[in-house]
Scaffold this motif. Structure first.
Motif, short mmCIF file in Angstrom:
data_model
loop_
_atom_site.label_atom_id
_atom_site.label_comp_id
_atom_site.label_asym_id
_atom_site.label_seq_id
_atom_site.Cartn_x
_atom_site.Cartn_y
_atom_site.Cartn_z
N SER A 1 4.84 0.92 5.27
CA SER A 1 3.65 1.69 4.89
C SER A 1 2.51 1.35 5.85
O SER A 1 2.11 0.19 5.99
CB SER A 1 3.26 1.33 3.45
N SER A 2 1.98 2.39 6.50
CA SER A 2 0.92 2.13 7.49
C SER A 2 -0.35 1.61 6.82
O SER A 2 -1.07 0.78 7.39
CB SER A 2 0.64 3.38 8.32
N SER A 3 -0.61 2.06 5.59
CA SER A 3 -1.82 1.59 4.91
C SER A 3 -1.68 0.13 4.49
O SER A 3 -2.65 -0.64 4.53
CB SER A 3 -2.12 2.46 3.69
N LEU B 1 9.21 1.98 -1.68
CA LEU B 1 8.73 3.37 -1.83
C LEU B 1 9.86 4.39 -1.96
O LEU B 1 9.60 5.55 -2.30
CB LEU B 1 7.85 3.76 -0.64
N GLN C 1 -6.66 1.47 -2.17
CA GLN C 1 -7.31 2.09 -1.01
C GLN C 1 -7.56 1.06 0.10
O GLN C 1 -8.45 0.21 0.01
CB GLN C 1 -8.61 2.80 -1.38
N SER C 2 -6.79 1.23 1.16
CA SER C 2 -6.86 0.23 2.24
C SER C 2 -8.26 0.09 2.85
O SER C 2 -8.66 -1.02 3.21
CB SER C 2 -5.84 0.56 3.32
N GLN D 1 6.73 2.78 -6.61
CA GLN D 1 5.29 3.03 -6.75
C GLN D 1 4.97 3.96 -7.91
O GLN D 1 3.83 4.04 -8.37
CB GLN D 1 4.72 3.60 -5.43
N GLN E 1 -3.26 10.30 8.32
CA GLN E 1 -2.30 9.63 7.42
C GLN E 1 -1.97 10.44 6.16
O GLN E 1 -0.78 10.54 5.79
CB GLN E 1 -2.81 8.22 7.06
N ASN F 1 -7.37 7.49 8.74
CA ASN F 1 -7.21 7.32 7.28
C ASN F 1 -7.32 8.63 6.52
O ASN F 1 -6.56 8.87 5.59
CB ASN F 1 -8.27 6.34 6.76
N ASN G 1 2.10 11.64 4.18
CA ASN G 1 2.45 10.89 2.98
C ASN G 1 3.77 11.38 2.41
O ASN G 1 4.04 12.57 2.34
CB ASN G 1 1.33 11.05 1.94
N LEU G 2 4.58 10.42 1.96
CA LEU G 2 5.92 10.68 1.45
C LEU G 2 5.93 11.77 0.37
O LEU G 2 6.72 12.72 0.43
CB LEU G 2 6.44 9.36 0.85
N SER G 3 5.02 11.66 -0.60
CA SER G 3 5.05 12.60 -1.72
C SER G 3 4.70 14.02 -1.25
O SER G 3 5.30 15.00 -1.69
CB SER G 3 4.09 12.15 -2.83
N GLN H 1 0.42 4.57 -5.34
CA GLN H 1 0.46 4.29 -3.90
C GLN H 1 0.32 2.80 -3.64
O GLN H 1 -0.20 2.05 -4.47
CB GLN H 1 -0.69 5.02 -3.19
N VAL H 2 0.77 2.41 -2.46
CA VAL H 2 0.44 1.09 -1.92
C VAL H 2 -0.50 1.33 -0.73
O VAL H 2 -0.50 2.43 -0.18
CB VAL H 2 1.72 0.34 -1.46
N PRO H 3 -1.30 0.34 -0.37
CA PRO H 3 -1.36 -1.02 -0.86
C PRO H 3 -2.25 -1.17 -2.09
O PRO H 3 -3.12 -0.34 -2.35
CB PRO H 3 -2.01 -1.76 0.32
N ARG I 1 -2.27 -2.07 7.55
CA ARG I 1 -3.70 -2.30 7.85
C ARG I 1 -4.20 -3.55 7.13
O ARG I 1 -4.91 -4.38 7.70
CB ARG I 1 -4.54 -1.12 7.37
N1 LIG Z 1 -5.79 6.31 1.26
C1 LIG Z 1 -4.78 5.41 0.79
C2 LIG Z 1 -3.41 5.94 1.17
C3 LIG Z 1 -2.30 5.15 0.53
C4 LIG Z 1 -0.97 5.78 0.83
O1 LIG Z 1 -0.88 6.95 1.17
N2 LIG Z 1 0.09 4.98 0.70
C5 LIG Z 1 1.42 5.49 0.96
C6 LIG Z 1 2.17 4.57 1.89
S1 LIG Z 1 1.36 4.44 3.45
C7 LIG Z 1 2.16 5.54 -0.36
O2 LIG Z 1 2.03 4.67 -1.19
N3 LIG Z 1 2.96 6.60 -0.55
C8 LIG Z 1 3.76 6.74 -1.71
C9 LIG Z 1 4.09 8.17 -2.03
O3 LIG Z 1 3.70 9.07 -1.30
O4 LIG Z 1 4.79 8.36 -3.02
C10 LIG Z 1 -5.00 4.02 1.39
O5 LIG Z 1 -5.60 3.95 2.46
O6 LIG Z 1 -4.63 3.01 0.78
#
Ligand SMILES: N[C@@H](CCC(=O)N[C@@H](CS)C(=O)NCC(=O)O)C(=O)O
Length: 209
Positions: free
Chosen positions: A9-11, A33, A66-67, A40, A106, A102, A110-112, A53-55, A14
């Protein structure tokens, strides 16, 4: 502190960079994930972050999602070594670059979102990823080209590189033409010399596959 994240996960990446950069101890709890429909989205994680979501960084019993909010928190609580330059205009530039990644690049990968685009509109996942990342990063390169470098802002790594390095990893993963971004690659090379950036790399995480 406990970081709930995922190796790729890129976030999450970070936040790992910032924690290592500031020399902070933390426990690393993987949230897978993909496995079992995505941990998640299971109750245990939704309690920590209803966004699914993570992180998430747990600090004194508080779950912080929120990273970018986490980066700001760490910067305020542990200002040295700094991940924002001293001058206000440079701080704003570092945040601007971080926010391009961000909020403009990004979220589109996102996966979803990508799952839904494929299921409901028949979008090709690889084409989608490659084109949205290429477009966003082409624009980012244009906005930083001409800088003296090697870092994007100031004379050390900042929020800009914290967001850039994970995003470049994703760009390569999806087959983007990264050679179109010489200024970004120069910053990547400089940042990667810092041990914090190496320690935070996905391949070095316990849940890496
Ligand atoms: N704006 C959020 C974005 C978080 C985010 O998109 N996390 C992704 C992984 S990088 C996630 O958890 N995706 C899970 C999903 O899409 O189901 C942040 O900066 O923390």
């Amino acid at each position: 502190m406990t970081l709930y994240g995922y190796w790729r996960s890129s976030s999450s990446w970070r936040v790992r960079i910032a924690l290592h950069f500031k020399g902070l101890e933390f426990d690393n709890v993987p949230v897978h994930l993909v496995r079992d429909g995505g941990e998640q989205l299971q109750a245990a994680h939704l309690q920590r972050n209803p966004m699914g979501q993570v992180p998430v960084l747990e600090v004194d019993g508080v779950y912080l999602g929120q990273s970018m909010a986490i980066l700001e928190y760490l910067e305020e609580q542990h200002p040295q070594p700094a991940l924002l330059p001293e001058m206000p205009l440079q701080r704003a530039q570092a945040r601007r670059i971080a926010e391009v990644i961000n909020s403009s690049v990004q979220p589109l990968q996102n996966l979803s979102l990508v799952k839904r685009l494929h299921a409901e509109f028949g979008a090709d996942k690889v084409d989608w990823m490659r084109s949205v990342i290429q477009d966003g990063m082409d624009r980012l390169e244009s906005s930083v080209a001409g800088g003296v470098g090697p870092f994007l802002v100031g004379d050390g790594p900042s929020f800009a590189e914290v967001c850039l390095i994970p995003q470049l990893f994703n760009a390569r993963r999806w087959g983007c033409n990264v050679s179109a971004w010489p200024t970004l690659l120069r910053a990547e090379m400089a940042a990667q010399e810092h041990p914090a950036f190496l320690a935070a790399h996905p391949d070095r995480q316990p849940d890496a596959q």
